[in-house]
Design a protein around this motif. Structure first.
Motif, short mmCIF file in Angstrom:
data_model
loop_
_atom_site.label_atom_id
_atom_site.label_comp_id
_atom_site.label_asym_id
_atom_site.label_seq_id
_atom_site.Cartn_x
_atom_site.Cartn_y
_atom_site.Cartn_z
N GLY A 11 0.87 -1.33 -0.05
CA GLY A 11 0.02 0.01 -0.02
C GLY A 11 0.85 1.11 0.00
O GLY A 11 0.66 2.24 -0.78
N LEU A 12 1.83 1.17 0.67
CA LEU A 12 2.77 2.61 0.86
C LEU A 12 3.43 2.55 -0.53
O LEU A 12 3.92 3.77 -0.90
N LEU A 13 3.53 1.56 -1.43
CA LEU A 13 4.40 1.87 -2.72
C LEU A 13 3.27 2.20 -3.76
O LEU A 13 3.48 2.93 -4.62
N ILE A 14 1.82 1.75 -3.76
CA ILE A 14 1.14 2.05 -4.82
C ILE A 14 0.01 2.93 -4.37
O ILE A 14 -0.77 3.37 -5.57
N LEU A 15 -0.47 2.85 -3.53
CA LEU A 15 -1.51 3.98 -3.09
C LEU A 15 -1.15 5.37 -3.26
O LEU A 15 -0.13 5.91 -2.71
N PRO A 16 -2.11 6.33 -3.45
CA PRO A 16 -1.96 7.67 -3.53
C PRO A 16 -1.88 8.32 -2.02
O PRO A 16 -2.37 7.61 -0.97
N LYS A 17 -1.27 9.29 -1.83
CA LYS A 17 -1.08 9.77 -0.40
C LYS A 17 -2.25 10.06 0.51
O LYS A 17 -2.25 9.81 1.61
N SER A 18 -3.39 10.35 -0.26
CA SER A 18 -4.82 10.69 0.37
C SER A 18 -5.22 9.43 1.09
O SER A 18 -5.53 9.41 2.30
N GLU A 19 -5.00 8.18 0.48
CA GLU A 19 -5.50 6.91 0.89
C GLU A 19 -4.52 6.42 2.15
O GLU A 19 -4.94 6.10 3.20
N ILE A 20 -3.15 6.81 1.86
CA ILE A 20 -2.19 6.50 3.05
C ILE A 20 -2.54 7.23 4.34
O ILE A 20 -2.57 6.74 5.51
#
Length: 241
Positions: free
Chosen positions: A83-92
Protein backbone atom coordinates in the motif's frame (compact mmCIF):
# COMPACT_ATOMS: atom_id res chain seq x y z
CA UNK A 1 -1.80 -35.77 6.85
CA UNK A 2 -3.88 -37.48 4.15
CA UNK A 3 -6.46 -34.68 4.09
CA UNK A 4 -3.94 -31.86 3.82
CA UNK A 5 -2.03 -33.69 1.08
CA UNK A 6 -5.25 -34.03 -0.94
CA UNK A 7 -5.84 -30.29 -0.76
CA UNK A 8 -3.08 -29.60 -3.28
CA UNK A 9 -2.99 -30.50 -6.96
CA UNK A 10 0.05 -30.89 -9.17
CA UNK A 11 0.73 -27.84 -11.30
CA UNK A 12 3.48 -25.66 -12.58
CA UNK A 13 4.16 -22.48 -14.49
CA UNK A 14 7.09 -21.22 -16.53
CA UNK A 15 7.64 -17.50 -16.99
CA UNK A 16 10.34 -15.89 -19.10
CA UNK A 17 11.83 -12.78 -17.48
CA UNK A 18 14.44 -10.44 -18.90
CA UNK A 19 16.34 -7.32 -17.87
CA UNK A 20 17.56 -6.61 -21.40
CA UNK A 21 16.25 -3.30 -22.83
CA UNK A 22 15.85 -4.76 -26.33
CA UNK A 23 13.32 -7.33 -25.02
CA UNK A 24 10.89 -4.57 -24.13
CA UNK A 25 9.58 -4.69 -27.69
CA UNK A 26 8.19 -8.21 -27.20
CA UNK A 27 7.47 -8.18 -23.45
CA UNK A 28 3.91 -8.13 -22.15
CA UNK A 29 4.50 -6.43 -18.81
CA UNK A 30 7.14 -4.61 -16.82
CA UNK A 31 7.76 -5.19 -13.13
CA UNK A 32 7.06 -2.12 -11.01
CA UNK A 33 7.08 -3.50 -7.45
CA UNK A 34 8.00 -6.71 -5.63
CA UNK A 35 7.39 -7.06 -1.88
CA UNK A 36 8.34 -10.14 0.13
CA UNK A 37 7.18 -10.66 3.73
CA UNK A 38 8.47 -13.48 5.93
CA UNK A 39 7.36 -13.94 9.56
CA UNK A 40 9.27 -17.19 10.21
CA UNK A 41 10.71 -15.66 13.39
CA UNK A 42 7.35 -16.54 14.98
CA UNK A 43 7.24 -20.18 16.07
CA UNK A 44 3.50 -20.64 15.34
CA UNK A 45 4.05 -19.17 11.86
CA UNK A 46 7.09 -21.34 11.18
CA UNK A 47 5.33 -24.53 12.30
CA UNK A 48 1.83 -24.00 10.87
CA UNK A 49 2.76 -25.87 7.63
CA UNK A 50 5.57 -28.33 8.01
CA UNK A 51 6.92 -31.31 6.07
CA UNK A 52 7.70 -34.14 8.49
CA UNK A 53 7.29 -37.85 9.21
CA UNK A 54 4.52 -39.19 11.42
CA UNK A 55 4.71 -42.00 13.99
CA UNK A 56 4.62 -44.57 11.17
CA UNK A 57 7.45 -42.89 9.25
CA UNK A 58 5.08 -41.62 6.55
CA UNK A 59 6.22 -38.28 5.20
CA UNK A 60 3.57 -35.65 4.69
CA UNK A 61 2.52 -32.07 5.30
CA UNK A 62 1.27 -31.17 8.77
CA UNK A 63 -1.18 -28.29 8.86
CA UNK A 64 -2.05 -26.79 12.24
CA UNK A 65 -4.96 -24.69 13.48
CA UNK A 66 -2.62 -21.66 13.55
CA UNK A 67 -2.50 -21.50 9.76
CA UNK A 68 -5.30 -19.02 9.10
CA UNK A 69 -4.17 -16.71 11.90
CA UNK A 70 -0.54 -16.68 10.81
CA UNK A 71 -1.50 -16.36 7.16
CA UNK A 72 -3.58 -13.31 8.04
CA UNK A 73 -0.65 -11.78 9.92
CA UNK A 74 1.72 -12.23 6.97
CA UNK A 75 -0.78 -11.01 4.40
CA UNK A 76 -1.71 -7.97 6.51
CA UNK A 77 1.95 -6.98 6.81
CA UNK A 78 2.47 -7.48 3.08
CA UNK A 79 -0.59 -5.43 2.17
CA UNK A 80 0.64 -2.58 4.34
CA UNK A 81 4.03 -2.58 2.59
CA UNK A 82 2.46 -2.75 -0.87
CA UNK A 83 0.00 0.00 0.00
CA UNK A 84 2.81 2.42 0.78
CA UNK A 85 4.20 1.86 -2.71
CA UNK A 86 1.09 2.03 -4.87
CA UNK A 87 -1.62 3.94 -3.02
CA UNK A 88 -2.03 7.71 -3.41
CA UNK A 89 -1.02 9.84 -0.43
CA UNK A 90 -4.65 10.61 0.36
CA UNK A 91 -5.41 6.93 0.95
CA UNK A 92 -2.26 6.45 3.03
CA UNK A 93 -3.17 9.41 5.23
CA UNK A 94 -6.72 8.15 5.70
CA UNK A 95 -5.43 4.72 6.71
CA UNK A 96 -2.93 6.23 9.15
CA UNK A 97 -5.60 8.46 10.69
CA UNK A 98 -8.00 5.56 11.19
CA UNK A 99 -5.23 3.42 12.67
CA UNK A 100 -4.46 6.10 15.24
CA UNK A 101 -8.14 6.55 16.03
CA UNK A 102 -8.51 2.82 16.55
CA UNK A 103 -5.70 2.77 19.12
CA UNK A 104 -7.38 5.43 21.25
CA UNK A 105 -10.98 4.42 20.61
CA UNK A 106 -13.09 2.91 23.40
CA UNK A 107 -15.37 1.16 20.90
CA UNK A 108 -15.13 -2.61 20.98
CA UNK A 109 -16.19 -3.13 17.36
CA UNK A 110 -14.16 -0.36 15.74
CA UNK A 111 -13.97 -1.09 12.02
CA UNK A 112 -10.54 -0.44 10.46
CA UNK A 113 -10.31 1.58 7.27
CA UNK A 114 -9.75 -0.42 4.09
CA UNK A 115 -7.76 1.49 1.46
CA UNK A 116 -9.19 1.56 -2.04
CA UNK A 117 -6.80 -0.74 -3.90
CA UNK A 118 -9.26 -0.97 -6.78
CA UNK A 119 -8.48 2.63 -7.61
CA UNK A 120 -4.87 1.82 -8.51
CA UNK A 121 -5.04 -1.85 -9.58
CA UNK A 122 -6.94 -3.07 -12.64
CA UNK A 123 -6.54 -6.84 -12.24
CA UNK A 124 -6.09 -9.04 -9.16
CA UNK A 125 -4.45 -12.48 -9.12
CA UNK A 126 -4.83 -13.92 -5.62
CA UNK A 127 -3.33 -17.20 -4.44
CA UNK A 128 -6.09 -19.78 -5.09
CA UNK A 129 -5.53 -21.68 -1.86
CA UNK A 130 -9.18 -22.57 -1.33
CA UNK A 131 -12.60 -20.95 -1.18
CA UNK A 132 -12.16 -19.68 2.43
CA UNK A 133 -8.87 -18.04 1.43
CA UNK A 134 -10.44 -16.27 -1.55
CA UNK A 135 -13.51 -15.26 0.44
CA UNK A 136 -11.30 -13.69 3.11
CA UNK A 137 -9.14 -11.87 0.56
CA UNK A 138 -12.19 -10.45 -1.21
CA UNK A 139 -13.77 -9.32 2.05
CA UNK A 140 -10.57 -7.76 3.37
CA UNK A 141 -9.94 -5.65 0.26
CA UNK A 142 -13.63 -5.15 -0.58
CA UNK A 143 -13.19 -6.51 -4.07
CA UNK A 144 -15.96 -7.14 -6.57
CA UNK A 145 -17.09 -10.46 -8.01
CA UNK A 146 -15.34 -9.61 -11.28
CA UNK A 147 -12.11 -8.78 -9.44
CA UNK A 148 -12.12 -12.33 -8.04
CA UNK A 149 -13.30 -14.06 -11.20
CA UNK A 150 -9.88 -15.21 -12.41
CA UNK A 151 -8.96 -16.67 -9.00
CA UNK A 152 -12.27 -18.47 -8.48
CA UNK A 153 -12.38 -19.91 -12.00
CA UNK A 154 -8.77 -21.08 -11.64
CA UNK A 155 -9.56 -22.83 -8.36
CA UNK A 156 -12.61 -24.48 -9.87
CA UNK A 157 -10.98 -25.57 -13.13
CA UNK A 158 -7.38 -26.33 -12.11
CA UNK A 159 -7.50 -26.65 -8.32
CA UNK A 160 -5.11 -25.47 -5.65
CA UNK A 161 -1.75 -25.50 -7.39
CA UNK A 162 -0.27 -23.31 -4.66
CA UNK A 163 1.67 -20.21 -5.70
CA UNK A 164 1.72 -21.01 -9.41
CA UNK A 165 -2.07 -20.50 -9.43
CA UNK A 166 -1.48 -16.76 -9.87
CA UNK A 167 0.00 -17.44 -13.32
CA UNK A 168 -3.02 -19.51 -14.37
CA UNK A 169 -5.11 -16.51 -13.27
CA UNK A 170 -3.05 -14.09 -15.33
CA UNK A 171 -3.48 -16.42 -18.31
CA UNK A 172 -7.25 -16.36 -17.69
CA UNK A 173 -7.33 -12.56 -17.72
CA UNK A 174 -5.30 -12.50 -20.93
CA UNK A 175 -7.51 -15.14 -22.55
CA UNK A 176 -10.52 -12.94 -21.81
CA UNK A 177 -8.78 -10.08 -23.61
CA UNK A 178 -8.91 -7.86 -20.54
CA UNK A 179 -5.25 -6.88 -20.32
CA UNK A 180 -4.87 -3.47 -21.93
CA UNK A 181 -1.78 -1.33 -22.33
CA UNK A 182 -1.15 0.63 -19.13
CA UNK A 183 -3.17 -1.70 -16.88
CA UNK A 184 -1.70 -2.55 -13.48
CA UNK A 185 -1.82 -6.16 -12.33
CA UNK A 186 -1.30 -7.38 -8.79
CA UNK A 187 -0.25 -10.96 -8.04
CA UNK A 188 -0.14 -12.09 -4.41
CA UNK A 189 0.83 -15.55 -3.17
CA UNK A 190 1.80 -17.13 0.12
CA UNK A 191 3.10 -20.31 1.66
CA UNK A 192 4.90 -22.04 4.50
CA UNK A 193 7.26 -19.98 6.57
CA UNK A 194 4.92 -18.19 6.85
CA UNK A 195 5.61 -15.89 3.92
CA UNK A 196 3.72 -13.68 1.49
CA UNK A 197 4.90 -12.07 -1.73
CA UNK A 198 3.26 -9.42 -3.91
CA UNK A 199 4.26 -8.49 -7.44
CA UNK A 200 2.83 -5.52 -9.29
CA UNK A 201 3.10 -5.35 -13.07
CA UNK A 202 2.24 -2.70 -15.65
CA UNK A 203 1.08 -3.95 -19.03
CA UNK A 204 3.17 -2.45 -21.83
CA UNK A 205 0.94 -3.86 -24.56
CA UNK A 206 -2.62 -5.11 -24.93
CA UNK A 207 -2.85 -8.91 -24.92
CA UNK A 208 -5.45 -10.72 -26.99
CA UNK A 209 -6.52 -14.34 -27.01
CA UNK A 210 -3.64 -16.76 -27.57
CA UNK A 211 -3.74 -20.45 -28.47
CA UNK A 212 -0.83 -21.61 -26.35
CA UNK A 213 -2.30 -20.97 -22.92
CA UNK A 214 -4.17 -23.32 -20.53
CA UNK A 215 -7.55 -21.66 -21.19
CA UNK A 216 -7.40 -21.35 -24.97
CA UNK A 217 -9.85 -24.16 -25.83
CA UNK A 218 -12.48 -23.41 -23.18
CA UNK A 219 -12.27 -19.76 -22.15
CA UNK A 220 -15.68 -18.99 -23.67
CA UNK A 221 -17.27 -21.40 -21.18
CA UNK A 222 -16.23 -19.19 -18.26
CA UNK A 223 -17.17 -17.70 -15.89
CA UNK A 224 -19.53 -20.30 -14.44
CA UNK A 225 -21.78 -20.09 -11.39
CA UNK A 226 -20.19 -21.46 -8.21
CA UNK A 227 -22.99 -20.67 -5.76
CA UNK A 228 -23.72 -24.37 -5.22
CA UNK A 229 -20.21 -25.06 -3.86
CA UNK A 230 -20.04 -25.18 -0.08
CA UNK A 231 -17.03 -24.30 2.04
CA UNK A 232 -15.22 -27.13 3.82
CA UNK A 233 -13.21 -25.86 6.78
CA UNK A 234 -10.28 -28.25 6.49
CA UNK A 235 -8.18 -26.03 8.75
CA UNK A 236 -10.60 -26.26 11.66
CA UNK A 237 -8.62 -29.03 13.29
CA UNK A 238 -5.02 -30.21 13.12
CA UNK A 239 -4.79 -33.03 10.57
CA UNK A 240 -2.89 -36.25 11.11
CA UNK A 241 -2.98 -39.80 9.82
Amino acid sequence: MIMSNCVFRVGGAAILLSNQPEDREVAKCELTHAVHTNIASSNPAYNCIFLEEDSKDHRGIRVTKDLLVEASNAIRANLAAVGLLILPKSEILLFAAHSLSRQFSTKKNYQPYTPNFRGVIDHFCSHAGGKPVLDSFQKTLKLSTKDMEAARMTLNRIGNTSSCSIWYELAYIEAKGRTKKGDRLWQIAYGSGFKCTSIVWRAILSVGKEESIPWSDEIDEFPICLDHIETISYFAEEHST
